[in-house]
Design a protein around this motif. Structure first.
Motif, PDB file in Angstrom:
ATOM      1  N   THR A  59      85.214  20.458  58.027  1.00 14.53           N
ATOM      2  CA  THR A  59      84.130  21.395  57.742  1.00 14.53           C
ATOM      3  C   THR A  59      84.413  22.181  56.469  1.00 14.53           C
ATOM      4  O   THR A  59      83.524  22.331  55.612  1.00 14.53           O
ATOM      5  N   ASN A  60      85.633  22.662  56.312  1.00 10.87           N
ATOM      6  CA  ASN A  60      85.980  23.449  55.123  1.00 10.87           C
ATOM      7  C   ASN A  60      85.945  22.597  53.851  1.00 10.87           C
ATOM      8  O   ASN A  60      85.468  23.056  52.813  1.00 10.87           O
ATOM      9  N   VAL A  61      86.408  21.361  53.926  1.00 10.51           N
ATOM     10  CA  VAL A  61      86.356  20.472  52.757  1.00 10.51           C
ATOM     11  C   VAL A  61      84.902  20.177  52.390  1.00 10.51           C
ATOM     12  O   VAL A  61      84.526  20.171  51.211  1.00 10.51           O
ATOM     13  N   THR A  62      84.059  19.960  53.394  1.00 15.26           N
ATOM     14  CA  THR A  62      82.649  19.669  53.136  1.00 15.26           C
ATOM     15  C   THR A  62      81.957  20.859  52.484  1.00 15.26           C
ATOM     16  O   THR A  62      81.201  20.695  51.513  1.00 15.26           O
ATOM     17  N   PHE A  63      82.181  22.068  52.995  1.00 14.44           N
ATOM     18  CA  PHE A  63      81.542  23.247  52.405  1.00 14.44           C
ATOM     19  C   PHE A  63      82.081  23.534  50.999  1.00 14.44           C
ATOM     20  O   PHE A  63      81.323  23.967  50.122  1.00 14.44           O
ATOM     21  N   ALA A  64      83.371  23.294  50.773  1.00  6.66           N
ATOM     22  CA  ALA A  64      83.928  23.484  49.426  1.00  6.66           C
ATOM     23  C   ALA A  64      83.292  22.492  48.456  1.00  6.66           C
ATOM     24  O   ALA A  64      82.937  22.861  47.313  1.00  6.66           O
ATOM     25  N   SER A  65      83.104  21.260  48.884  1.00  6.32           N
ATOM     26  CA  SER A  65      82.449  20.264  48.035  1.00  6.32           C
ATOM     27  C   SER A  65      81.006  20.664  47.753  1.00  6.32           C
ATOM     28  O   SER A  65      80.514  20.506  46.621  1.00  6.32           O
ATOM     29  N   LEU A  66      80.315  21.164  48.744  1.00  7.20           N
ATOM     30  CA  LEU A  66      78.934  21.622  48.552  1.00  7.20           C
ATOM     31  C   LEU A  66      78.877  22.756  47.535  1.00  7.20           C
ATOM     32  O   LEU A  66      77.981  22.787  46.679  1.00  7.20           O
ATOM     33  N   GLN A  67      79.816  23.686  47.631  1.00  9.22           N
ATOM     34  CA  GLN A  67      79.836  24.798  46.670  1.00  9.22           C
ATOM     35  C   GLN A  67      80.074  24.288  45.246  1.00  9.22           C
ATOM     36  O   GLN A  67      79.459  24.785  44.290  1.00  9.22           O
ATOM     37  N   LEU A  68      80.947  23.294  45.095  1.00  5.78           N
ATOM     38  CA  LEU A  68      81.191  22.725  43.763  1.00  5.78           C
ATOM     39  C   LEU A  68      79.941  22.024  43.222  1.00  5.78           C
ATOM     40  O   LEU A  68      79.611  22.160  42.036  1.00  5.78           O
ATOM     41  N   VAL A  69      79.241  21.302  44.076  1.00  6.27           N
ATOM     42  CA  VAL A  69      78.004  20.637  43.652  1.00  6.27           C
ATOM     43  C   VAL A  69      76.955  21.670  43.256  1.00  6.27           C
ATOM     44  O   VAL A  69      76.267  21.530  42.226  1.00  6.27           O
ATOM     45  N   LEU A  70      76.813  22.722  44.034  1.00  3.85           N
ATOM     46  CA  LEU A  70      75.839  23.769  43.698  1.00  3.85           C
ATOM     47  C   LEU A  70      76.210  24.473  42.398  1.00  3.85           C
ATOM     48  O   LEU A  70      75.327  24.826  41.596  1.00  3.85           O
ATOM     49  N   LEU A  71      77.504  24.679  42.159  1.00  2.66           N
ATOM     50  CA  LEU A  71      77.938  25.279  40.898  1.00  2.66           C
ATOM     51  C   LEU A  71      77.617  24.360  39.723  1.00  2.66           C
ATOM     52  O   LEU A  71      77.124  24.811  38.682  1.00  2.66           O
ATOM     53  N   ALA A  72      77.868  23.063  39.884  1.00  2.00           N
ATOM     54  CA  ALA A  72      77.559  22.108  38.811  1.00  2.00           C
ATOM     55  C   ALA A  72      76.057  22.068  38.533  1.00  2.00           C
ATOM     56  O   ALA A  72      75.625  22.025  37.364  1.00  2.00           O
ATOM     57  N   LEU A  73      75.253  22.116  39.586  1.00  2.00           N
ATOM     58  CA  LEU A  73      73.801  22.114  39.389  1.00  2.00           C
ATOM     59  C   LEU A  73      73.323  23.412  38.738  1.00  2.00           C
ATOM     60  O   LEU A  73      72.368  23.406  37.954  1.00  2.00           O
ATOM     61  N   LEU A  74      73.970  24.516  39.064  1.00  3.74           N
ATOM     62  CA  LEU A  74      73.618  25.796  38.436  1.00  3.74           C
ATOM     63  C   LEU A  74      73.912  25.750  36.935  1.00  3.74           C
ATOM     64  O   LEU A  74      73.098  26.186  36.122  1.00  3.74           O
ATOM     65  N   LEU A  90      76.978  30.627  55.737  1.00  3.29           N
ATOM     66  CA  LEU A  90      77.135  29.712  56.862  1.00  3.29           C
ATOM     67  C   LEU A  90      78.582  29.264  57.005  1.00  3.29           C
ATOM     68  O   LEU A  90      79.115  29.187  58.119  1.00  3.29           O
ATOM     69  N   TRP A  91      79.238  29.020  55.891  1.00  2.66           N
ATOM     70  CA  TRP A  91      80.648  28.619  55.884  1.00  2.66           C
ATOM     71  C   TRP A  91      81.496  29.711  56.525  1.00  2.66           C
ATOM     72  O   TRP A  91      82.341  29.459  57.377  1.00  2.66           O
ATOM     73  N   TRP A  92      81.259  30.965  56.107  1.00  4.49           N
ATOM     74  CA  TRP A  92      82.002  32.092  56.672  1.00  4.49           C
ATOM     75  C   TRP A  92      81.718  32.233  58.173  1.00  4.49           C
ATOM     76  O   TRP A  92      82.635  32.466  58.971  1.00  4.49           O
ATOM     77  N   ALA A  93      80.444  32.078  58.580  1.00  6.58           N
ATOM     78  CA  ALA A  93      80.074  32.254  59.986  1.00  6.58           C
ATOM     79  C   ALA A  93      80.734  31.194  60.869  1.00  6.58           C
ATOM     80  O   ALA A  93      81.190  31.493  61.985  1.00  6.58           O
ATOM     81  N   ILE A  94      80.807  29.971  60.377  1.00  2.00           N
ATOM     82  CA  ILE A  94      81.445  28.908  61.158  1.00  2.00           C
ATOM     83  C   ILE A  94      82.932  29.201  61.342  1.00  2.00           C
ATOM     84  O   ILE A  94      83.467  29.070  62.451  1.00  2.00           O
ATOM     85  N   ASN A  95      83.595  29.618  60.281  1.00  2.56           N
ATOM     86  CA  ASN A  95      85.030  29.931  60.395  1.00  2.56           C
ATOM     87  C   ASN A  95      85.267  31.151  61.273  1.00  2.56           C
ATOM     88  O   ASN A  95      86.241  31.200  62.045  1.00  2.56           O
TER      89      ASN A  95
END
Length: 155
Positions: free
Chosen positions: A25-40, A58-63
């Motif tokens: 879950t943490n690796v997936t959310f970190a990858s999503l954040q990197l993709v969103l940063l690249a798109l930004l 959502l990442w924080w809430a899951i953890n």
């Protein structure tokens, strides 16, 4: 890598947050954040900032939820061991029967005087004892059956 995938597959069917599932879950959310940063960076769109904030929340809430579940599980196990220690300290001489304790109440309970029945005013009709159990439709239903039976006799 194959061992991780097998552990991940097995952790899906295991109740509670397992370390393998949390890692994935943490690796997936970190990858999503990197993709969103690249798109930004590529588009300069404010939408990716909003999506990044939602994803981060959502990442924080899951953890947080996983940590709370682990804390509750640890508390439950500690309570279980405490109960087991008490039962071993009492020894095997004590029987496992329940004992009732009767507590007497020295103060008799008195009802509230705030709500009392109102005095009868005006003309009220009292129902007679023979009609108290019949509903209003009972008489009309019987009359209807009598009409039907009279019509059948006429035929």
């Amino acid at each position: 890598m194959a061992g991780f995938v097998e552990q991940l597959w097995e952790s899906i069917f295991t109740p509670g947050p397992t370390p393998t599932l949390l890692l994935a879950t943490n690796v997936t959310f970190a990858s999503l954040q990197l993709v969103l940063l690249a798109l930004l960076i590529a588009t300069y769109s404010v939408h990716f900032v909003a999506l990044s904030l939602i994803s981060g929340g959502l990442w924080w809430a899951i953890n947080w939820f996983a940590a709370e579940l682990n804390a509750a599980k640890a508390h439950e196990e500690a309570e279980k061991t405490r109960v087991e220690q008490r039962s071993t300290q009492q020894g095997s001489d004590d029987s496992e029967t329940e004992v009732e304790t009767i507590v007497s109440d020295s103060n008799p309970k008195t009802g509230s005087k705030a709500v009392e029945p109102a005095a009868q005013t005006g003309d009220l009709k009292h129902r007679s004892a023979e009609h108290s159990f019949e509903s209003k439709s009972a008489a009309s239903t019987e009359d209807e059956w009598e009409k039907v039976s009279e019509n059948e006799k006429d035929k």
